[in-house]
Design a protein around this motif. Structure first.
Motif, PDB file in Angstrom:
ATOM      1  N   LEU A  58       0.880  -1.162   0.000  1.00 11.71           N
ATOM      2  CA  LEU A  58       0.000   0.000   0.000  1.00 11.71           C
ATOM      3  C   LEU A  58       0.917   1.211   0.000  1.00 11.71           C
ATOM      4  CD1 LEU A  58      -2.980   0.849   0.147  1.00 11.71           C
ATOM      5  CD2 LEU A  58      -2.705   1.043   2.607  1.00 11.71           C
ATOM      6  N   HIS A  75      -4.165  -3.195   7.752  1.00  8.38           N
ATOM      7  CA  HIS A  75      -3.023  -2.479   7.178  1.00  8.38           C
ATOM      8  C   HIS A  75      -1.915  -2.505   8.221  1.00  8.38           C
ATOM      9  CE1 HIS A  75      -6.697  -0.434   5.682  1.00  8.38           C
ATOM     10  NE2 HIS A  75      -6.091  -0.542   4.532  1.00  8.38           N
ATOM     11  N   LYS A  79       1.709  -2.379   4.092  1.00  6.27           N
ATOM     12  CA  LYS A  79       1.124  -3.501   3.364  1.00  6.27           C
ATOM     13  C   LYS A  79      -0.346  -3.646   3.744  1.00  6.27           C
ATOM     14  CE  LYS A  79       3.748  -7.146   2.033  1.00  6.27           C
ATOM     15  NZ  LYS A  79       4.014  -6.723   0.707  1.00  6.27           N
ATOM     16  N   VAL A  80      -1.105  -4.266   2.864  1.00  6.51           N
ATOM     17  CA  VAL A  80      -2.496  -4.624   3.123  1.00  6.51           C
ATOM     18  C   VAL A  80      -2.553  -6.140   3.240  1.00  6.51           C
ATOM     19  CG1 VAL A  80      -4.820  -4.685   2.149  1.00  6.51           C
ATOM     20  CG2 VAL A  80      -3.416  -2.658   1.883  1.00  6.51           C
TER      21      VAL A  80
END
Length: 126
Positions: A58, A75, A79-80
């Motif tokens: 992300l 999250h 990163k997701v």
């Protein structure tokens, strides 16, 4: 969110559905379909999958929101993580789509028309 090395990576593909400008917040909305397939990415071998995790980078503005249907979204560290809820049996070789929507605030003219899902991968958790 670390994954123990014993969990194998499975196949995930992406299909960009569309993107459009949003007014609240001002920015752009991106719509994707991510498809998880119960097949090992390394060897193409089918494995029954009950739980999975999809992840991708992300890398956009503060306030970016990610929503997906029928899964949990978190999250962390840029990163997701998209995790299946409870056990969702996916027999070996079968696929399951996950609808994902990403809302990115900013000037729509400066945002890309397609959101890059860098680092996209999926792992079989159970």
């Amino acid at each position: 969110m670390p994954i123990p090395p014993s969990y194998d990576e499975i196949v995930v593909t992406r299909k960009s559905n569309s993107s459009w400008q949003s007014n609240d917040p001002q920015g752009r909305v991106y719509s994707f379909e991510l498809t998880v397939t119960a097949v090992s990415r390394a060897g193409g071998e089918g494995k029954e999958t009950r739980r999975f995790r999809i992840s991708f980078d992300l890398r956009t503005a503060h306030g970016t929101k990610v929503e997906a249907s029928g899964v949990d979204v978190t999250h962390e560290d840029g990163k997701v993580y998209i995790d299946s809820r409870a056990d969702q049996l996916l027999e070996a070789g079968n696929s399951r789509p996950v609808a994902v929507q990403i809302t990115v605030p900013g000037d729509p003219a400066e945002l890309p028309t397609e959101y890059p899902l860098d680092g996209l991968k999926a792992v079989r958790l159970a």
